[in-house]
Write a protein that holds these residues in place. Structure first.
Motif, PDB file in Angstrom:
ATOM      1  N   UNK A  65       0.966  -1.279  -0.236  1.00  0.00           N
ATOM      2  CA  UNK A  65      -0.282  -0.108  -0.173  1.00  0.00           C
ATOM      3  C   UNK A  65       1.227   1.172   0.131  1.00  0.00           C
ATOM      4  N   UNK A  66      -0.097   2.441  -0.847  1.00  0.00           N
ATOM      5  CA  UNK A  66      -0.843   2.607  -1.273  1.00  0.00           C
ATOM      6  C   UNK A  66      -1.010   1.773  -2.700  1.00  0.00           C
ATOM      7  N   UNK A  67      -2.279   1.809  -2.704  1.00  0.00           N
ATOM      8  CA  UNK A  67      -2.427   0.810  -4.015  1.00  0.00           C
ATOM      9  C   UNK A  67      -3.245   2.674  -4.915  1.00  0.00           C
ATOM     10  N   UNK A  68      -2.842   2.773  -6.024  1.00  0.00           N
ATOM     11  CA  UNK A  68      -3.030   3.763  -6.816  1.00  0.00           C
ATOM     12  C   UNK A  68      -3.593   3.493  -8.028  1.00  0.00           C
ATOM     13  N   UNK A  69      -4.695   4.569  -8.363  1.00  0.00           N
ATOM     14  CA  UNK A  69      -5.206   4.487  -9.877  1.00  0.00           C
ATOM     15  C   UNK A  69      -5.035   6.631 -10.172  1.00  0.00           C
ATOM     16  N   UNK A  70      -4.018   5.411 -11.567  1.00  0.00           N
ATOM     17  CA  UNK A  70      -4.061   7.513 -11.527  1.00  0.00           C
ATOM     18  C   UNK A  70      -5.333   7.499 -13.175  1.00  0.00           C
ATOM     19  N   UNK A  71      -4.741   8.646 -13.170  1.00  0.00           N
ATOM     20  CA  UNK A  71      -6.331   9.583 -14.078  1.00  0.00           C
ATOM     21  C   UNK A  71      -5.910  10.552 -14.296  1.00  0.00           C
ATOM     22  N   UNK A  72      -4.894  10.402 -16.078  1.00  0.00           N
ATOM     23  CA  UNK A  72      -4.642  11.221 -16.884  1.00  0.00           C
ATOM     24  C   UNK A  72      -4.982  12.089 -17.659  1.00  0.00           C
ATOM     25  N   UNK A  73      -5.603  13.855 -17.819  1.00  0.00           N
ATOM     26  CA  UNK A  73      -5.952  13.984 -19.411  1.00  0.00           C
ATOM     27  C   UNK A  73      -5.527  14.723 -20.146  1.00  0.00           C
ATOM     28  N   UNK A  74      -5.471  14.846 -21.335  1.00  0.00           N
ATOM     29  CA  UNK A  74      -4.438  15.271 -22.570  1.00  0.00           C
ATOM     30  C   UNK A  74      -4.664  17.185 -22.047  1.00  0.00           C
ATOM     31  N   UNK A  75      -5.763  17.745 -21.738  1.00  0.00           N
ATOM     32  CA  UNK A  75      -6.198  18.541 -21.133  1.00  0.00           C
ATOM     33  C   UNK A  75      -6.644  19.271 -19.652  1.00  0.00           C
ATOM     34  N   UNK A 139     -12.801  20.685  -8.972  1.00  0.00           N
ATOM     35  CA  UNK A 139     -11.072  20.991  -9.315  1.00  0.00           C
ATOM     36  C   UNK A 139     -11.315  20.991 -10.833  1.00  0.00           C
ATOM     37  N   UNK A 140     -10.326  22.189 -11.381  1.00  0.00           N
ATOM     38  CA  UNK A 140      -9.683  22.225 -12.345  1.00  0.00           C
ATOM     39  C   UNK A 140      -8.020  20.918 -12.325  1.00  0.00           C
ATOM     40  N   UNK A 141      -7.615  20.260 -13.189  1.00  0.00           N
ATOM     41  CA  UNK A 141      -7.219  19.347 -12.863  1.00  0.00           C
ATOM     42  C   UNK A 141      -6.150  18.771 -14.848  1.00  0.00           C
ATOM     43  N   UNK A 142      -5.094  18.627 -14.548  1.00  0.00           N
ATOM     44  CA  UNK A 142      -4.654  17.694 -15.549  1.00  0.00           C
ATOM     45  C   UNK A 142      -4.538  15.972 -15.238  1.00  0.00           C
ATOM     46  N   UNK A 143      -4.490  16.001 -13.856  1.00  0.00           N
ATOM     47  CA  UNK A 143      -4.391  14.643 -12.878  1.00  0.00           C
ATOM     48  C   UNK A 143      -5.128  14.359 -12.274  1.00  0.00           C
ATOM     49  N   UNK A 144      -6.172  13.487 -11.949  1.00  0.00           N
ATOM     50  CA  UNK A 144      -6.466  12.712 -10.578  1.00  0.00           C
ATOM     51  C   UNK A 144      -5.932  11.740 -10.296  1.00  0.00           C
ATOM     52  N   UNK A 145      -5.626  11.518  -8.852  1.00  0.00           N
ATOM     53  CA  UNK A 145      -4.990  10.176  -8.340  1.00  0.00           C
ATOM     54  C   UNK A 145      -6.200   9.810  -7.095  1.00  0.00           C
ATOM     55  N   UNK A 146      -6.613   8.264  -7.510  1.00  0.00           N
ATOM     56  CA  UNK A 146      -6.982   8.255  -6.423  1.00  0.00           C
ATOM     57  C   UNK A 146      -5.659   7.280  -5.415  1.00  0.00           C
TER      58      UNK A 146
END
Length: 192
Positions: A65-75, A139-146
């Motif tokens: 742990x921690x276990x990660x889920x990464x969500x990445x956007x182009x813009x 939230x205004x972002x390029x990437x979100x991580x859970x």
């Protein structure tokens, strides 16, 4: 935002969960616009299992742990709501008990925006990304991580059955402060 029939949120703790996914019409699912990755997974239970709209499949982590889920956007995108489907009755010690949500431009500058404790959740769990200030609705972002920080019963690996990410639906007519709701008004709202 989302209806919460059997959820109760007090001081970052969420119990229960909804059996049906219910999201307001002014939100749209943003996950299909992102590149998804996970920190680890068991063979056959990868990141595609968390996005396949099937509640029988799940992502299973494989490692420390921690276990990660990464969500990445182009813009840069506006995100307002994260919805997870977890099931304590089926997954027991694999069910997440503490989750951190982080946002940023990339891996190098992620900042924690929310930490939530889940108490034996079964169903859809709604995690609002709104701040304490009423003007902070997204939230205004390029990437979100859970990040799954811990599991129930001190479990090592985790199961997450589905993840949905929602943002505000854009106004279909640019530079217009209001939105038409009837089809007829929308049809005649643009001059060509």
């Amino acid at each position: 935002m989302a209806t919460e029939s059997s959820e109760s949120e007090e001081e970052g703790k969420i119990t229960g969960g909804n059996q049906h996914l219910i999201v307001e019409d002014d939100l749209r699912e943003m996950g299909k616009k992102a590149a998804w990755s996970v920190s680890s997974c068991k063979t056959g239970n990868g990141v595609s299992s968390v996005r396949d709209d099937n509640l029988e499949t799940y992502w299973q982590s494989d490692g420390a742990q921690p276990h990660l889920v990464n969500i990445q956007f182009q813009k840069k995108v506006k995100l307002q709501l994260v919805v997870l489907f977890v099931d304590f009755k089926l997954d027991e010690s694999y069910t997440p008990s503490k989750i951190s949500i982080r946002a940023g431009d990339g891996f190098h500058n992620l900042k924690e925006i929310k930490t939530v404790e889940l108490v034996k959740p079964t169903g859809w769990v709604y995690l609002s990304l709104s701040g304490n200030d009423p003007r902070e609705t997204f939230v205004n972002t390029f990437m979100l991580q859970i990040a799954v920080l811990s599991n129930h019963l001190n479990g090592r690996d985790t199961h997450v059955r589905q993840i949905k990410v929602y943002g505000p639906r854009p106004n279909s007519i640019p530079h217009q402060p209001f939105q038409f709701t009837s089809r007829e008004f929308i049809t005649y709202s643009i001059v060509r």
